[in-house]
Design a protein around this motif. Sequence first.
Motif, PDB file in Angstrom:
ATOM      1  N   LEU A 261       0.744  -1.328  -0.023  1.00 60.33           N
ATOM      2  CA  LEU A 261       0.034   0.120   0.076  1.00 60.33           C
ATOM      3  C   LEU A 261       0.892   1.161   0.210  1.00 60.33           C
ATOM      4  N   ASP A 262       0.455   2.332  -0.789  1.00 53.62           N
ATOM      5  CA  ASP A 262       0.990   3.537  -0.820  1.00 53.62           C
ATOM      6  C   ASP A 262      -0.204   4.608  -0.411  1.00 53.62           C
ATOM      7  N   VAL A 263       0.260   5.066   0.770  1.00 55.24           N
ATOM      8  CA  VAL A 263      -1.089   5.820   1.412  1.00 55.24           C
ATOM      9  C   VAL A 263      -0.624   7.316   1.172  1.00 55.24           C
ATOM     10  N   CYS A 264      -1.643   8.065   0.433  1.00 50.96           N
ATOM     11  CA  CYS A 264      -1.648   9.258   0.084  1.00 50.96           C
ATOM     12  C   CYS A 264      -2.758  10.289   1.120  1.00 50.96           C
ATOM     13  N   VAL A 265      -2.377  11.441   1.507  1.00 48.98           N
ATOM     14  CA  VAL A 265      -3.415  11.965   2.369  1.00 48.98           C
ATOM     15  C   VAL A 265      -4.219  13.230   1.577  1.00 48.98           C
ATOM     16  N   ASP A 266      -3.865  13.177   0.489  1.00 46.98           N
ATOM     17  CA  ASP A 266      -4.685  14.251  -0.454  1.00 46.98           C
ATOM     18  C   ASP A 266      -4.564  13.931  -1.924  1.00 46.98           C
ATOM     19  N   GLY A 267      -5.190  14.385  -2.736  1.00 48.54           N
ATOM     20  CA  GLY A 267      -5.145  14.670  -4.116  1.00 48.54           C
ATOM     21  C   GLY A 267      -3.475  14.978  -4.518  1.00 48.54           C
ATOM     22  N   PHE A 268      -3.164  15.979  -4.128  1.00 47.69           N
ATOM     23  CA  PHE A 268      -1.896  16.676  -4.329  1.00 47.69           C
ATOM     24  C   PHE A 268      -1.142  15.463  -4.105  1.00 47.69           C
ATOM     25  N   ASP A 269      -0.884  15.002  -2.819  1.00 46.17           N
ATOM     26  CA  ASP A 269       0.005  13.770  -2.553  1.00 46.17           C
ATOM     27  C   ASP A 269      -0.075  12.715  -3.540  1.00 46.17           C
ATOM     28  N   ALA A 270      -1.384  12.055  -4.068  1.00 43.78           N
ATOM     29  CA  ALA A 270      -1.466  11.160  -4.611  1.00 43.78           C
ATOM     30  C   ALA A 270      -0.774  11.411  -6.092  1.00 43.78           C
ATOM     31  N   LEU A 271      -0.757  12.865  -6.507  1.00 41.14           N
ATOM     32  CA  LEU A 271      -0.277  13.076  -7.716  1.00 41.14           C
ATOM     33  C   LEU A 271       1.251  13.049  -7.963  1.00 41.14           C
ATOM     34  N   ARG A 272       1.850  13.401  -6.688  1.00 38.06           N
ATOM     35  CA  ARG A 272       3.361  13.542  -6.414  1.00 38.06           C
ATOM     36  C   ARG A 272       3.986  11.713  -6.247  1.00 38.06           C
ATOM     37  N   LYS A 273       3.013  10.962  -5.576  1.00 36.39           N
ATOM     38  CA  LYS A 273       3.567   9.630  -5.302  1.00 36.39           C
ATOM     39  C   LYS A 273       3.046   8.774  -6.156  1.00 36.39           C
ATOM     40  N   THR A 274       2.143   8.537  -6.632  1.00 34.42           N
ATOM     41  CA  THR A 274       1.427   7.484  -7.456  1.00 34.42           C
ATOM     42  C   THR A 274       2.264   7.101  -8.717  1.00 34.42           C
ATOM     43  N   PRO A 275       2.971   8.133  -9.562  1.00 37.86           N
ATOM     44  CA  PRO A 275       4.079   7.723 -10.882  1.00 37.86           C
ATOM     45  C   PRO A 275       4.870   6.723 -10.308  1.00 37.86           C
ATOM     46  N   GLU A 276       5.308   6.962  -9.198  1.00 35.73           N
ATOM     47  CA  GLU A 276       6.602   6.526  -8.707  1.00 35.73           C
ATOM     48  C   GLU A 276       6.293   4.932  -8.282  1.00 35.73           C
TER      49      GLU A 276
ATOM     50  N   GLU B  59      -4.259  12.416 -16.799  1.00 28.04           N
ATOM     51  CA  GLU B  59      -3.431  13.269 -17.593  1.00 28.04           C
ATOM     52  C   GLU B  59      -2.066  12.760 -17.709  1.00 28.04           C
ATOM     53  N   ILE B  60      -1.598  11.972 -16.668  1.00 25.52           N
ATOM     54  CA  ILE B  60      -0.112  11.218 -16.431  1.00 25.52           C
ATOM     55  C   ILE B  60      -0.305  10.117 -17.292  1.00 25.52           C
ATOM     56  N   PRO B  61       0.489  10.111 -18.457  1.00 24.95           N
ATOM     57  CA  PRO B  61       0.334   8.939 -19.409  1.00 24.95           C
ATOM     58  C   PRO B  61       0.506   7.478 -18.848  1.00 24.95           C
ATOM     59  N   GLU B  62       1.585   7.284 -17.711  1.00 26.93           N
ATOM     60  CA  GLU B  62       1.836   6.180 -17.235  1.00 26.93           C
ATOM     61  C   GLU B  62       0.590   5.552 -16.198  1.00 26.93           C
ATOM     62  N   LEU B  63      -0.247   6.566 -15.906  1.00 25.30           N
ATOM     63  CA  LEU B  63      -1.132   6.358 -14.965  1.00 25.30           C
ATOM     64  C   LEU B  63      -2.666   6.146 -15.383  1.00 25.30           C
ATOM     65  N   ALA B  64      -2.776   6.827 -16.839  1.00 27.36           N
ATOM     66  CA  ALA B  64      -4.060   6.873 -17.509  1.00 27.36           C
ATOM     67  C   ALA B  64      -4.695   5.643 -17.514  1.00 27.36           C
ATOM     68  N   ASP B  65      -4.382   4.463 -17.560  1.00 24.76           N
ATOM     69  CA  ASP B  65      -5.295   3.275 -17.447  1.00 24.76           C
ATOM     70  C   ASP B  65      -5.013   2.575 -16.309  1.00 24.76           C
ATOM     71  N   ILE B  66      -4.745   2.977 -15.167  1.00 27.67           N
ATOM     72  CA  ILE B  66      -4.715   2.574 -13.703  1.00 27.67           C
ATOM     73  C   ILE B  66      -6.095   2.520 -13.145  1.00 27.67           C
ATOM     74  N   PRO B  67      -6.715   1.307 -13.150  1.00 25.26           N
ATOM     75  CA  PRO B  67      -8.141   1.307 -12.601  1.00 25.26           C
ATOM     76  C   PRO B  67      -8.236   2.008 -11.234  1.00 25.26           C
ATOM     77  N   VAL B  68      -9.279   2.763 -11.061  1.00 25.29           N
ATOM     78  CA  VAL B  68      -9.723   3.585 -10.056  1.00 25.29           C
ATOM     79  C   VAL B  68     -10.927   2.981  -9.366  1.00 25.29           C
ATOM     80  N   VAL B  69     -11.122   2.892  -8.012  1.00 23.61           N
ATOM     81  CA  VAL B  69     -12.203   2.653  -7.330  1.00 23.61           C
ATOM     82  C   VAL B  69     -12.340   3.879  -6.560  1.00 23.61           C
TER      83      VAL B  69
END
Length: 142
Positions: free
Chosen positions: A33-48, A74-84
């Motif tokens: 699990l990678d835990v993010c505290v908000d959307g900004f945190d997710a945008l920073r951490k999720t690509p890596e 909008e981030i190409p490497e995340l564009a197809d990651i499924p979201v719930v």
Amino acid sequence: MSDELKRITYVEDEPDIRAVAELALTQIGGFELDVCVDGFDALRKTPEFRPDLILLDVMMPGMDGTETLAKLREIPELADIPVVFMTAKAQRHEIAAFLELGVLSVIPKPFDPMTLSSELKDIWNMRVPRDQGVRDHAERTA
């Protein structure tokens, strides 16, 4: 698209909910699990982190879940990651609107920590790869 759900980015601003879900997903579900505290945190951490799935709270200050989803797409490497989505806004019309945004599913809050991992696995196993869905539709309409 990975066959097995192993890595999840979890985005939740509420510390108590975040702690319960984190325990449920790691201790019961065995997910990395990678835990993010908000959307900004997710945008920073999720690509890596490169998750298999993103579990995203809808109601967050600053940038809500729908805005975060749009920015992640909008981030190409995340564009197809499924979201719930996970939300307390779980009226039928709200869920329908969320599904129209392209999320796999919506998990209502409050959630059951004992079944959260199995619910995510069920959602994961029912997904249809985008290219397969396009092929199936093309075959049915040909």
